[in-house]
Design an enzyme around this catalytic site. Sequence first.
Site, PDB file in Angstrom:
ATOM      1  N   ALA A   1     -13.631  54.368 103.178  1.00  0.00           N
ATOM      2  CA  ALA A   1     -13.728  55.670 102.491  1.00  0.00           C
ATOM      3  C   ALA A   1     -12.456  56.494 102.608  1.00  0.00           C
ATOM      4  O   ALA A   1     -12.457  57.687 102.289  1.00  0.00           O
ATOM      5  CB  ALA A   1     -14.908  56.458 103.037  1.00  0.00           C
TER       6      ALA A   1
ATOM      7  N   LEU B   1     -11.860  62.551 106.575  1.00  0.00           N
ATOM      8  CA  LEU B   1     -11.783  63.942 106.098  1.00  0.00           C
ATOM      9  C   LEU B   1     -12.331  64.922 107.128  1.00  0.00           C
ATOM     10  O   LEU B   1     -11.908  66.083 107.171  1.00  0.00           O
ATOM     11  CB  LEU B   1     -12.565  64.076 104.786  1.00  0.00           C
ATOM     12  CG  LEU B   1     -12.013  63.283 103.595  1.00  0.00           C
ATOM     13  CD1 LEU B   1     -13.019  63.277 102.446  1.00  0.00           C
ATOM     14  CD2 LEU B   1     -10.684  63.856 103.127  1.00  0.00           C
TER      15      LEU B   1
ATOM     16  N   GLU C   1      -5.217  52.482  99.649  1.00  0.00           N
ATOM     17  CA  GLU C   1      -3.852  52.330 100.177  1.00  0.00           C
ATOM     18  C   GLU C   1      -3.800  51.167 101.173  1.00  0.00           C
ATOM     19  O   GLU C   1      -2.866  50.361 101.169  1.00  0.00           O
ATOM     20  CB  GLU C   1      -3.401  53.639 100.840  1.00  0.00           C
ATOM     21  CG  GLU C   1      -3.312  54.771  99.823  1.00  0.00           C
ATOM     22  CD  GLU C   1      -2.806  56.071 100.407  1.00  0.00           C
ATOM     23  OE1 GLU C   1      -3.416  56.558 101.380  1.00  0.00           O
ATOM     24  OE2 GLU C   1      -1.806  56.606  99.888  1.00  0.00           O
TER      25      GLU C   1
ATOM     26  N   GLU D   1      -8.230  61.897  95.834  1.00  0.00           N
ATOM     27  CA  GLU D   1      -7.408  62.923  96.487  1.00  0.00           C
ATOM     28  C   GLU D   1      -7.353  64.214  95.673  1.00  0.00           C
ATOM     29  O   GLU D   1      -7.486  65.317  96.208  1.00  0.00           O
ATOM     30  CB  GLU D   1      -5.978  62.399  96.709  1.00  0.00           C
ATOM     31  CG  GLU D   1      -5.814  61.505  97.920  1.00  0.00           C
ATOM     32  CD  GLU D   1      -6.178  60.048  97.668  1.00  0.00           C
ATOM     33  OE1 GLU D   1      -6.796  59.746  96.622  1.00  0.00           O
ATOM     34  OE2 GLU D   1      -5.861  59.209  98.524  1.00  0.00           O
TER      35      GLU D   1
HETATM   36  C1  1HE Z   1     -16.672  60.142 106.140  1.00  0.00           C
HETATM   37  C2  1HE Z   1     -15.847  59.785 105.055  1.00  0.00           C
HETATM   38  C3  1HE Z   1     -14.497  60.173 105.102  1.00  0.00           C
HETATM   39  C4  1HE Z   1     -17.840  59.078 104.660  1.00  0.00           C
HETATM   40  N1  1HE Z   1     -14.084  60.846 106.183  1.00  0.00           N
HETATM   41  N2  1HE Z   1     -16.202  60.816 107.188  1.00  0.00           N
HETATM   42  N3  1HE Z   1     -12.145  59.844 100.725  1.00  0.00           N
HETATM   43  C5  1HE Z   1     -13.142  60.273  99.954  1.00  0.00           C
HETATM   44  O1  1HE Z   1     -13.074  61.297  99.316  1.00  0.00           O
HETATM   45  C6  1HE Z   1     -14.415  59.465  99.998  1.00  0.00           C
HETATM   46  C7  1HE Z   1     -15.447  60.189 100.830  1.00  0.00           C
HETATM   47  N4  1HE Z   1     -16.667  59.422 101.048  1.00  0.00           N
HETATM   48  C8  1HE Z   1     -17.578  59.232 100.045  1.00  0.00           C
HETATM   49  O2  1HE Z   1     -17.409  59.579  98.897  1.00  0.00           O
HETATM   50  C9  1HE Z   1     -18.851  58.553 100.453  1.00  0.00           C
HETATM   51  O3  1HE Z   1     -19.025  58.681 101.864  1.00  0.00           O
HETATM   52  C10 1HE Z   1     -18.936  57.054 100.092  1.00  0.00           C
HETATM   53  C11 1HE Z   1     -19.104  56.922  98.578  1.00  0.00           C
HETATM   54  C12 1HE Z   1     -17.730  56.274 100.577  1.00  0.00           C
HETATM   55  C13 1HE Z   1     -20.183  56.440 100.785  1.00  0.00           C
HETATM   56  O4  1HE Z   1     -21.324  57.203 100.429  1.00  0.00           O
HETATM   57  P1  1HE Z   1     -22.640  57.109 101.338  1.00  0.00           P
HETATM   58  O5  1HE Z   1     -23.699  57.907 100.618  1.00  0.00           O
HETATM   59  O6  1HE Z   1     -22.925  55.696 101.699  1.00  0.00           O
HETATM   60  O7  1HE Z   1     -22.256  57.834 102.732  1.00  0.00           O
HETATM   61  P2  1HE Z   1     -22.181  59.395 103.085  1.00  0.00           P
HETATM   62  O8  1HE Z   1     -23.577  59.931 103.308  1.00  0.00           O
HETATM   63  O9  1HE Z   1     -21.322  60.142 102.153  1.00  0.00           O
HETATM   64  O10 1HE Z   1     -21.426  59.353 104.473  1.00  0.00           O
HETATM   65  C14 1HE Z   1     -21.997  58.699 105.602  1.00  0.00           C
HETATM   66  C15 1HE Z   1     -21.239  59.182 106.810  1.00  0.00           C
HETATM   67  O11 1HE Z   1     -19.876  58.765 106.694  1.00  0.00           O
HETATM   68  C16 1HE Z   1     -21.194  60.691 106.927  1.00  0.00           C
HETATM   69  O12 1HE Z   1     -21.105  60.993 108.290  1.00  0.00           O
HETATM   70  P3  1HE Z   1     -22.393  61.550 109.112  1.00  0.00           P
HETATM   71  O13 1HE Z   1     -21.894  61.722 110.505  1.00  0.00           O
HETATM   72  O14 1HE Z   1     -22.778  62.817 108.427  1.00  0.00           O
HETATM   73  O15 1HE Z   1     -23.448  60.481 108.974  1.00  0.00           O
HETATM   74  C17 1HE Z   1     -19.892  61.048 106.267  1.00  0.00           C
HETATM   75  O16 1HE Z   1     -19.362  62.271 106.705  1.00  0.00           O
HETATM   76  C18 1HE Z   1     -19.031  59.903 106.734  1.00  0.00           C
HETATM   77  N5  1HE Z   1     -17.882  59.707 105.854  1.00  0.00           N
HETATM   78  N6  1HE Z   1     -16.604  59.138 104.156  1.00  0.00           N
HETATM   79  C19 1HE Z   1     -14.927  61.144 107.177  1.00  0.00           C
HETATM   80  N7  1HE Z   1     -13.615  59.855 104.151  1.00  0.00           N
HETATM   81  C20 1HE Z   1      -3.185  59.450 104.021  1.00  0.00           C
HETATM   82  S1  1HE Z   1      -3.853  60.438 102.858  1.00  0.00           S
HETATM   83  C21 1HE Z   1      -5.240  59.631 102.249  1.00  0.00           C
HETATM   84  C22 1HE Z   1      -6.085  60.639 101.514  1.00  0.00           C
HETATM   85  C23 1HE Z   1      -7.465  60.144 101.263  1.00  0.00           C
HETATM   86  O17 1HE Z   1      -7.857  59.076 101.659  1.00  0.00           O
HETATM   87  S2  1HE Z   1      -8.449  61.201 100.403  1.00  0.00           S
HETATM   88  C24 1HE Z   1      -9.878  60.272 100.056  1.00  0.00           C
HETATM   89  C25 1HE Z   1     -10.968  60.575 101.019  1.00  0.00           C
END
Ligand code: 1HE
Length: 270
Positions: free
Chosen positions: A70, A74, A122, A142
Site C-alpha cells: 500500500a 501514511l 515504486e 499521491e
Molecule cells: C496503511 C496503509 C498505508 C493501509 N499506510 N497504513 N498509499 C495509499 O494511498 C494507499 C492506502 N491504502 C489503501 O488504499 C487501502 O488500505 C488498500 C486498498 C491498500 C487496502 O484496503 P483494505 O480495505 O484491505 O484495508 P484498509 O482497511 O484500508 O487498511 C487496513 C489497515 O492497513 C489499516 O490499519 P488498522 O490499524 O486501522 O487496521 C490501515 O490504516 C492500514 N494501511 N494502507 C499506513 N499506506 C516515498 S513517497 C511514496 C508516497 C506514497 O506511497 S503515497 C501512497 C500511499
Amino acid sequence: MAESPPISALENLTLDCQEDGVWVLTLNRPAKRNALDAATIEELIEVFSKAPRLGARAIVLAAAGDHFCAGLDLVEHHDADRSPAEFMHLCMRWHEAFNKMEYGGVPIIAALHGAVVGGGLELASAAHVRVADQSTYFALPEGQRGLFTGGGATIRVTDLVGKARMIDMMLTGRIYQGQEALDVGLMQYLETGSSLEKAMQLARRAAANLPLSNFAICSAVSHMQNMSALDAAYAEAVVAGVVNTQPDARERLDAFAKKTAARVRPEPAQ
Ligand code: 1HE
C-alpha cells in the site's frame, strides 16, 4: 565469493534462502497492507545490500496477505510530522534500497497481487521482472493524498509507461489492471493462476544462468540507460569483453558446438 556479514534479524520481511540459490523475500506486514514504514525500508536495504555477496542467484519479492504493498506508511508519516529535510533523507533511504535492487546484479522477480500502489509501485518497479495475477492493480494515489512520489517513480514508472501516462496516473489517480496494465508495460506477465508460482519458475530459470551474465543483465543495462549512447556502447563492449570470455561459459559454448545444447525455438503449438 567475498565474505559478507550475515543478514541481520528481520521483523517486517521474511526471507527463505532455498538451496538452488533462489531466495524468496516476503513483505510481511499484511495487517498494514505491507505499507512501507522506515523500518521496512532499512530491512530492504539490509537484504538487497548483502544478497549479491551472499550468493543469491535470483530473488522473488512476494507479499503476505491480500495486497502486495500500500505504499508509504501514511500513519507513520502523519504521526512523525516530518520536516522537509527529514522526509528528503527518508526518500534517500528508499532510493538506497531500490537502487540496490535495480543495480545489484541479482535478478529480482516481483510476484504481485492486489494493490501495488504509490510506494508499492515504486518498489515493484525496481524489480527486473514483474508478474501480476488477476487481482493485481496499479495506481499512484499521491496526488489525491496531497503528496508526491519520493521513491523513484518519476524515473522508474515513467520508464515503464512513459511520461504522459505517468502524469495522468498522478493527476487523476487512474488505476490500471489486467490486460491494459500489461499493454502499458506495468508488468511483463499476467497470470490467470498464481503470480508467485510463475515468479518462482522465472527465478529458477534465471538462476540457471551464469552469475556473471546475470550480474551484467541486472546492473549494466540500467547503468547504460544513464549514459550517453556513445559511453553506453563503450561500456557495453567492456562488459561483454569480461562476460563473454568468462571461463565458465566454455562448457556452454562447447555444448552448442557439439550440438548437445538446447536450440532457441518456440514451443510447438498446442
Ligand atoms: C496503511 C496503509 C498505508 C493501509 N499506510 N497504513 N498509499 C495509499 O494511498 C494507499 C492506502 N491504502 C489503501 O488504499 C487501502 O488500505 C488498500 C486498498 C491498500 C487496502 O484496503 P483494505 O480495505 O484491505 O484495508 P484498509 O482497511 O484500508 O487498511 C487496513 C489497515 O492497513 C489499516 O490499519 P488498522 O490499524 O486501522 O487496521 C490501515 O490504516 C492500514 N494501511 N494502507 C499506513 N499506506 C516515498 S513517497 C511514496 C508516497 C506514497 O506511497 S503515497 C501512497 C500511499
